[in-house]
Design a protein around this motif. Structure first.
Motif, PDB file in Angstrom:
ATOM      1  N   THR A  82       0.833  -1.204   0.000  1.00 32.73           N
ATOM      2  CA  THR A  82       0.000   0.000   0.000  1.00 32.73           C
ATOM      3  C   THR A  82       0.865   1.251   0.000  1.00 32.73           C
ATOM      4  OG1 THR A  82      -1.712  -1.180   1.246  1.00 32.73           O
ATOM      5  CG2 THR A  82      -1.866   1.211   1.171  1.00 32.73           C
ATOM      6  N   GLN A  83       1.923   1.229   0.804  1.00 34.48           N
ATOM      7  CA  GLN A  83       2.831   2.376   0.872  1.00 34.48           C
ATOM      8  C   GLN A  83       3.526   2.604  -0.463  1.00 34.48           C
ATOM      9  OE1 GLN A  83       3.062   4.516   3.215  1.00 34.48           O
ATOM     10  NE2 GLN A  83       4.770   5.731   2.404  1.00 34.48           N
ATOM     11  N   GLU A 107       3.208   6.056  -2.619  1.00 32.46           N
ATOM     12  CA  GLU A 107       4.374   6.863  -2.993  1.00 32.46           C
ATOM     13  C   GLU A 107       4.462   7.069  -4.501  1.00 32.46           C
ATOM     14  OE1 GLU A 107       7.555   4.683  -1.262  1.00 32.46           O
ATOM     15  OE2 GLU A 107       7.178   5.429   0.784  1.00 32.46           O
ATOM     16  N   LEU A 108       4.141   6.036  -5.266  1.00 26.42           N
ATOM     17  CA  LEU A 108       4.196   6.164  -6.720  1.00 26.42           C
ATOM     18  C   LEU A 108       3.122   7.116  -7.239  1.00 26.42           C
ATOM     19  CD1 LEU A 108       4.870   2.442  -7.704  1.00 26.42           C
ATOM     20  CD2 LEU A 108       6.501   4.334  -7.749  1.00 26.42           C
ATOM     21  N   ARG A 114      -4.345   9.223  -1.056  1.00 32.98           N
ATOM     22  CA  ARG A 114      -4.696   8.098  -0.185  1.00 32.98           C
ATOM     23  C   ARG A 114      -5.982   7.425  -0.633  1.00 32.98           C
ATOM     24  NH1 ARG A 114      -6.136   9.594   4.470  1.00 32.98           N
ATOM     25  NH2 ARG A 114      -6.023  11.869   4.326  1.00 32.98           N
ATOM     26  N   ALA A 115      -6.916   8.226  -1.153  1.00 33.78           N
ATOM     27  CA  ALA A 115      -8.173   7.647  -1.643  1.00 33.78           C
ATOM     28  C   ALA A 115      -7.921   6.727  -2.830  1.00 33.78           C
ATOM     29  CB  ALA A 115      -9.141   8.760  -2.030  1.00 33.78           C
ATOM     30  N   VAL A 163       2.368  12.497  -0.080  1.00 33.95           N
ATOM     31  CA  VAL A 163       1.906  11.128   0.170  1.00 33.95           C
ATOM     32  C   VAL A 163       0.716  11.090   1.121  1.00 33.95           C
ATOM     33  CG1 VAL A 163       4.104   9.987  -0.292  1.00 33.95           C
ATOM     34  CG2 VAL A 163       3.644  10.876   1.992  1.00 33.95           C
ATOM     35  N   ASP A 164       0.550  12.140   1.948  1.00 33.67           N
ATOM     36  CA  ASP A 164      -0.597  12.153   2.859  1.00 33.67           C
ATOM     37  C   ASP A 164      -1.773  12.956   2.307  1.00 33.67           C
ATOM     38  OD1 ASP A 164       0.550  14.626   3.040  1.00 33.67           O
ATOM     39  OD2 ASP A 164       0.561  14.715   5.241  1.00 33.67           O
TER      40      ASP A 164
END
Length: 221
Positions: free
Chosen positions: A146-147, A151-152, A167-168, A161-162
């Motif tokens: 997921t991380q 990041e990509l 994130r969605a 990234v936040d």
């Protein structure tokens, strides 16, 4: 030194294979060990299978198994496909909408696997979902994957990234991937590449792609 003796000495090139060949041989050995381990786990159970049995099935020594896989659970959770996905992702054209780039990178990664490699993935998924001892390690894999997607996506969209949109998207994509993997574990006849692409297409709409593109242009202005 006589000519006969001189000619009998091996040069470094003769005594060991080139670096590229060595790495390919290591990768082949590693894959063979994992494939045999997963077969034994499937056929006789995870708990009932020993490292010695795995070594015998892969026709290597037990020490060789431990050289490639430090623990028994590593034989299941270890996965080198992330590097192939990142390579496929970076190969997507820059002007491709973000969601479509994700779709195509996932599709290209899966379509690049042989039937035996796909079978290994399915066996891994089934074990991680059904063996309690592997849950913690499996969850660590999920968090790492997921991380990576987050990041990509952030990198390509020019967002943090936040960022909520990042994130969605990454959460939605990974949720779809997990759901399809579970379905595939129950039904090995499914065309996982085609099914994933079909479901991910629901995210590939103009509104979401436009939102991500606008964020990228604002952050770069």
């Amino acid at each position: 030194m006589s000519p006969a003796k001189a000619s009998s000495r091996s040069t470094p090139e003769q005594s060991e294979p080139p670096a590229g060949l060595r790495e390919r041989k290591k990768a082949k050995t590693r894959a063979a060990i994992q494939q045999q381990a997963l077969r034994l786990f499937r056929d006789q159970g995870y708990d009932a299978t020993t490292m010695e049995q795995i070594a015998e099935a892969a026709e290597v020594s037990t020490s060789t198994v431990f050289r490639y896989f430090a623990t028994k659970e590593d034989l299941v959770v270890s996965d080198e496909q992330e590097a192939f996905f990142i390579r496929a992702w970076r190969a997507q054209p820059e002007d491709l909408p973000l969601v479509r780039a994700l779709r195509f990178a996932i599709r290209d990664t899966l379509q690049g696997l042989s039937p035996s490699e796909l079978a290994v993935h399915r066996d891994r998924d089934m074990l991680m979902f059904t063996v309690p001892e592997l849950w913690a390690a499996g969850l660590a894999n999920v968090a790492r994957a997921t991380q990576t997607i987050t990041e990509l996506v952030a990198e390509r969209s020019g967002r943090a990234v936040d960022d909520a949109a990042v994130r969605a998207l990454s959460g939605s994509v990974f949720g779809i991937v997990m759901d399809e993997m579970l379905r595939w574990a129950r039904d090995p006849g499914r065309d996982i590449a085609a099914e994933l692409d079909r479901v991910l297409a629901f995210l590939d709409d103009d509104g979401f792609n436009r939102l991500m593109a606008e964020g990228a242009s604002e952050d770069r202005s």
